[in-house]
Design an enzyme around this catalytic site. Structure first.
Site, PDB file in Angstrom:
ATOM      1  N   ASP A  42      -0.048 -15.959  47.387  1.00  0.00           N
ATOM      2  CA  ASP A  42       0.432 -15.420  48.844  1.00  0.00           C
ATOM      3  C   ASP A  42      -0.903 -15.684  49.838  1.00  0.00           C
ATOM      4  OD1 ASP A  42       1.134 -13.958  51.374  1.00  0.00           O
ATOM      5  OD2 ASP A  42       2.615 -12.935  49.976  1.00  0.00           O
ATOM      6  N   TYR A 161      17.005 -22.524  59.250  1.00  0.00           N
ATOM      7  CA  TYR A 161      16.812 -21.672  58.070  1.00  0.00           C
ATOM      8  C   TYR A 161      17.875 -21.748  57.138  1.00  0.00           C
ATOM      9  CZ  TYR A 161      16.292 -17.137  55.814  1.00  0.00           C
ATOM     10  OH  TYR A 161      16.281 -16.156  54.706  1.00  0.00           O
TER      11      TYR A 161
END
Length: 261
Positions: A42, A161
């Site tokens: 991350d 998306y």
């Protein structure tokens, strides 16, 4: 101590991309509670390091954090190789990292933003699988792709998306066919509304955040959103032998939101 006492993922290694917050964090918590060797990839370093330290101290698992921008192929490949070197195995990769941009009509969608979204949401999933597969072949491991109910239902003013999420689902099915003979299972999770910091950040941009969250919660038949941990438990199921005959599936974790349409 027997493996059953240590947990359902004891001694096995799992990578969770985007594991510092939200659904990814829920996955990390579940795998750690079941004794897993969990690697968070991350960009959110402070949150990732704190989560890794806390869970390593409080659970039966071991959690490590590696800073990684999944939109950068070299960073992603290097991070996956580092995990394989540290734990000497990879049993599962949860391709969870992703973003949901603000509502944008298609005629206002900028190409640069579309390309960035594809790189984060889809290309990172594709490459995450590609880079992990040599290690998964050795363990007969699993790939879990975090898609979305928008992949099958669509979403107003979110065509870009939804398209990236649909691509994840199509990739899941194709890879399941390709990798099944090699002993690798590939599945996707399609959540509906999950109570995450991103969901609450979105609500905070609206005139009445509490009303917005209530409206979203009532879309599910239970009258609530999912918790990140509930999604994480499905990921654990797909990563273990409990789902040994399940592959190429998009598991709809949507609390009945698509029913009674």
């Amino acid at each position: 101590m027997e493996q059953g006492q240590q947990g359902r993922f004891a001694g096995r290694s799992v990578i969770v991309t985007g594991g510092s917050r939200g659904i990814g964090k829920g996955c990390v918590e579940v795998f750690a509670s079941e004794g897993g060797l969990v690697s968070i990839l991350d960009i959110a370093q402070e949150e990732g390091e704190q989560l890794a330290e806390s869970l390593t101290a409080s659970s039966t698992g071991t959690v490590v954090y590696r800073k990684c921008d999944v939109s950068d192929p070299e960073e992603l490949k290097n991070a996956i190789e580092a995990v394989a070197q540290q734990f000497e195995r990879i049993d599962c990769i949860v391709n969870n990292a992703g973003v949901h941009p603000p509502a944008t009509p298609i005629d206002e969608q900028k190409l640069a933003d579309l390309e960035s979204l594809l790189r984060i949401n889809f290309i990172s999933t594709y490459l995450g699988a590609q880079y992990a597969i040599p290690h998964l072949r050795k363990t007969k491991g699993t790939i879990v792709n975090m898609s979305s109910m928008t992949a099958v239902l669509g979403q107003d003013q979110s065509s870009a998306y939804a398209a990236t999420k649909g691509a994840q689902l199509s990739l899941t099915k194709s890879l399941a066919v390709e990798l099944g003979p090699q002993g690798i299972r590939v599945n996707a999770i399609l959540p509906s509304n999950v109570d995450t910091p991103l969901m609450r950040d979105w609500a905070a941009t609206l005139p009445d955040p509490e009303s917005a969250l209530k409206r979203v919660s009532e879309l599910q038949v239970f009258g609530r959103m999912a918790s990140p941990q509930e999604v994480g438990k499905v990921a654990l199921f797909l990563a273990t032998d409990d789902s040994s005959f399940v592959t190429g599936q998009g598991i709809e974790v949507e609390g009945g939101a698509s029913l009674d349409y």
